[in-house]
Design an enzyme around this catalytic site. Structure first.
Site, PDB file in Angstrom:
ATOM      1  N   GLY A 171      -6.329  14.679  -2.540  1.00 33.39           N
ATOM      2  CA  GLY A 171      -4.991  13.895  -2.186  1.00 33.39           C
ATOM      3  C   GLY A 171      -3.690  15.092  -1.796  1.00 33.39           C
ATOM      4  O   GLY A 171      -3.758  16.080  -2.475  1.00 33.39           O
TER       5      GLY A 171
ATOM      6  N   LYS B 103       5.720  -1.375 -13.106  1.00 36.26           N
ATOM      7  CA  LYS B 103       5.364  -0.990 -11.709  1.00 36.26           C
ATOM      8  C   LYS B 103       5.538  -1.954 -10.732  1.00 36.26           C
ATOM      9  O   LYS B 103       5.556  -3.253 -11.165  1.00 36.26           O
ATOM     10  CB  LYS B 103       3.747  -0.586 -12.010  1.00 36.26           C
TER      11      LYS B 103
ATOM     12  N   GLY C  98      -0.327  14.020  -0.684  1.00 33.17           N
ATOM     13  CA  GLY C  98       0.707  13.616  -0.596  1.00 33.17           C
ATOM     14  C   GLY C  98       1.978  14.154  -1.526  1.00 33.17           C
ATOM     15  O   GLY C  98       1.640  15.514  -1.678  1.00 33.17           O
ATOM     16  N   ASN C  99       2.945  13.511  -2.167  1.00 35.34           N
ATOM     17  CA  ASN C  99       3.922  14.138  -2.800  1.00 35.34           C
ATOM     18  C   ASN C  99       3.234  15.134  -3.954  1.00 35.34           C
ATOM     19  O   ASN C  99       3.371  16.274  -3.978  1.00 35.34           O
ATOM     20  CB  ASN C  99       4.875  13.139  -3.504  1.00 35.34           C
ATOM     21  N   ALA C 100       2.532  14.422  -4.766  1.00 34.65           N
ATOM     22  CA  ALA C 100       1.910  15.217  -5.899  1.00 34.65           C
ATOM     23  C   ALA C 100       0.867  16.351  -5.521  1.00 34.65           C
ATOM     24  O   ALA C 100       1.196  17.386  -5.867  1.00 34.65           O
ATOM     25  CB  ALA C 100       1.275  14.146  -6.784  1.00 34.65           C
ATOM     26  N   GLY C 101      -0.109  16.069  -4.227  1.00 39.08           N
ATOM     27  CA  GLY C 101      -1.078  16.972  -4.225  1.00 39.08           C
ATOM     28  C   GLY C 101      -0.471  18.335  -3.535  1.00 39.08           C
ATOM     29  O   GLY C 101      -0.751  19.323  -3.743  1.00 39.08           O
TER      30      GLY C 101
HETATM   31  N1  GLU Z   1       5.361   6.794  -9.935  1.00 37.27           N
HETATM   32  C1  GLU Z   1       5.661   7.804 -10.642  1.00 37.27           C
HETATM   33  C2  GLU Z   1       4.656   7.655 -11.910  1.00 37.27           C
HETATM   34  O1  GLU Z   1       3.356   6.915 -11.726  1.00 37.27           O
HETATM   35  C3  GLU Z   1       7.026   8.115 -11.214  1.00 37.27           C
HETATM   36  C4  GLU Z   1       7.690   6.683 -11.837  1.00 37.27           C
HETATM   37  C5  GLU Z   1       9.004   6.882 -12.167  1.00 37.27           C
HETATM   38  O2  GLU Z   1       9.641   8.030 -11.773  1.00 37.27           O
HETATM   39  O3  GLU Z   1       9.561   5.882 -12.613  1.00 37.27           O
HETATM   40  O4  GLU Z   1       4.847   8.108 -12.967  1.00 37.27           O
END
Ligand code: GLU
Length: 405
Positions: free
Chosen positions: A214, A103, A216-219
Site C-alpha cells: 500500500g 465510520k 497511500g497516506n499510511a504506506g
Molecule cells: N481513518 C483513520 C483510521 O482508520 C483515522 C480516523 C480518524 O482520524 O478519526 O483510524
C-alpha cells in the site's frame, strides 16, 4: 471469503473466550448503535444524473463522540463500514482517547470522477448526514482515498447547513483551514513510535529490512519515516502492483516517481512483483497499509517476516492470527499500530474547540508517549497471558468501554 465484519466478530468471540466480559456486554457490542445507508444523487459533468450509495455507522459512543474516517472505494459496502466502525471504537479505547467509534463511506472509485464531481459528492454526503454529525456527536475524518481537501469541503458544507464555525465536526482538514500540524503523517508516525517502543522486545535489529503493502497516506509516509530512521525498504506496492530491490529502494526518488506517474511499478532499478508476492517476502518487518483480509489462512503459513505491523485496518483474518501466533510471528495490531491517525485527529478536534494552534513539535510530543505507553501496556499484558498482541489490545480496550457503559 468472509466479510470484514465477520472477521471483527470472530475477534470479539475469541477475546470473550480469554476473559469473561459478561454476555450482555458482548451482545451489545455485536451490533452498532446505528448504521445508515443513504442515496446521494449527483449531477455529473456531462449532464447525466448518478446515484451513489453512502454510509455512516455509529458503533459505540461510551467514551466520547463517534469518531472515524470516511472511505471512498468501489468495494465499500455496509459490512466493511460496520467492521471499521467497530475497530474505531476499540482503537480509541486501546490508546485511551475520549472518543467513540464510527465510520463512513461511499461506494465509488474517486479516480473516475472529475474534481467538481468529487466535491459535489462529498458535499452530498454531508447534506445527508448533517443531522447526526457534530463536534459533540459524530466527528468524521479521512480514510482510504479521502484527502484533506475533501475534509475542507465537508467542513464548509456542515458550516453552511448548521452555522457551526468551530470546524470541530471533522478532522484531517488542511492546515490553515483548521487542520492540525502533523495530522497528515500521524498514522505512520504513530506506528513508528509503537514500533520503536517494541523493537527490542521483538528481537529486531537497529536496521531492519521492511516491505510495505500500500502506498497511500499510511504506506508512503511509513516508507519515508522508516527510511529516514535508517531502515532498508526492500519492497512496496500499490493497487497496480509492487516493486522489489533487495539493496533498498531510494524512497525520496520513489515518492517523486509515484507523484509523477501515479504508481510505483516501473521504478528504475527495481523488479516488478505482485501484491501477493510482496506479502511473502523474506524481511524483518512487513507493513500491510492497504485494505482488509490480505493475510488469511491461505497465505499465513507462507509469511516470512519476523514482525507484521498493521497500518491498514483489518488486514489479517482471525484464523490467520492463530497461524502467525503459533509460528512465532508477532503482529502489532491495527487498533494500536495505526491509532496515531485518530489520536492526532483528537488533538485537532481539541484545538478547534479551544481555538488553539499547536506546533508540530507539541503534537508529536503528545503523540509519542501515548503510543509508547499503549504499546508497552499491551505488550506486557499479552506476554503475561501468553496471547497475541491483538487480544491484549482488545482486552484493554473492552475493559475501558465496559467500565464506562
Ligand atoms: N481513518 C483513520 C483510521 O482508520 C483515522 C480516523 C480518524 O482520524 O478519526 O483510524
Amino acid at each position: 471469503m468472509s466479510n470484514p465484519f465477520d472477521n471483527a466478530m470472530a475477534q470479539l468471540d475469541k477475546v470473550s473466550k480469554i476473559k469473561d466480559f459478561g454476555s450482555d456486554f458482548i451482545l451489545k457490542l455485536r451490533q452498532p448503535d446505528r448504521d445508515i445507508k443513504v442515496s446521494i444523487p449527483i449531477n455529473m459533468d456531462d449532464g447525466s444524473l448518478r446515484i451513489f450509495e453512502g454510509y455512516r455507522v455509529e458503533y459505540n459512543n461510551a467514551l466520547g463522540p463517534y469518531k472515524g474516517g470516511i472511505r471512498y472505494h468501489p468495494d465499500t459496502e455496509i459490512n466493511e463500514v460496520k467492521a471499521l466502525a467497530f475497530w474505531m471504537a476499540l482503537k480509541c479505547a486501546a490508546v485511551g482517547i475520549p472518543m467513540g467509534g464510527g465510520k463512513g463511506g461511499i461506494t465509488v472509485d474517486p479516480k473516475k470522477l472529475s474534481k467538481d464531481e468529487l466535491e459535489r459528492l462529498s458535499r452530498g454526503w454531508v447534506q445527508k448526514f448533517s443531522d447526526i454529525l457534530g463536534p459533540l456527536k459524530d466527528v468524521p475524518a479521512p480514510d482510504v482515498n479521502t484527502t484533506a481537501e475533501i475534509m475542507a469541503w465537508m467542513a464548509d458544507e456542515f458550516q453552511k447547513i448548521t452555522g457551526d464555525k468551530s470546524g470541530a465536526v471533522i478532522t484531517g482538514k488542511p492546515v490553515g483551514q483548521g487542520g492540525s500540524l502533523g495530522r497528515d503523517t500521524a498514522t505512520a508516525q504513530g506506528g513508528f513510535y509503537a514500533f520503536e517502543a517494541l523493537k527490542s522486545h521483538l528481537g529486531l535489529a537497529d536496521s531492519c529490512s521492511v516491505a510495505i503493502q500500500g502506498f497511500g497516506n499510511a504506506g508512503a509516509n511509513a516508507a519515508s519515516i522508516w527510511h529516514k530512521a535508517g531502515h532498508k525498504i526492500i519492497a512496496v506496492s500499490d493497487s497496480k502492483g509492487g516493486i522489489l530491490d533487495l539493496n533498498g529502494l531510494d524512497i525520496p526518488a520513489l515518492l517523486k516517481f509515484k507523484q509523477e506517474t501515479g504508481y510505483v511499478a516501473g521504478f528504475s532499478g527495481s523488479q516488478d512483483i505482485t501484491n501477493e508476492q510482496l506479502l511473502t517476502i523474506d524481511c524483518d518487518l512487513l507493513i500491510p497499509a492497504a485494505l482488509e483480509n490480505v493475510i488469511t489462512k491461505e497465505n499465513a503459513a507462507d509469511i516470512k517476516s519476523k514482525v507484521i505491523l498493521e497500518l491498514a485496518n483489518g488486514p489479517i483474518t482471525s484464523a490467520a492470527d492463530d497461524i502467525l501466533f503459533k509460528r512465532g510471528i508477532t503482529v502489532v495490531p491495527d487498533i494500536l499500530a495505526n491509532s496515531g491517525g485518530v489520536t492526532v485527529s483528537y488533538f485537532e478536534w481539541d484545538q478547534n474547540l479551544k481555538n488553539e494552534r499547536w506546533t508540530e513539535r507539541e503534537v508529536l510530543d503528545k503523540l509519542r508517549p501515548i503510543m509508547e505507553s499503549s504499546a508497552r501496556d499491551i505488550f506486557l499484558l499479552a506476554k503475561d497471558l501468553n496471547i497475541d498482541l491483538r487480544m491484549g489490545a482488545f482486552m484493554i480496550a473492552l475493559e475501558r468501554i465496559r467500565a464506562k457503559m
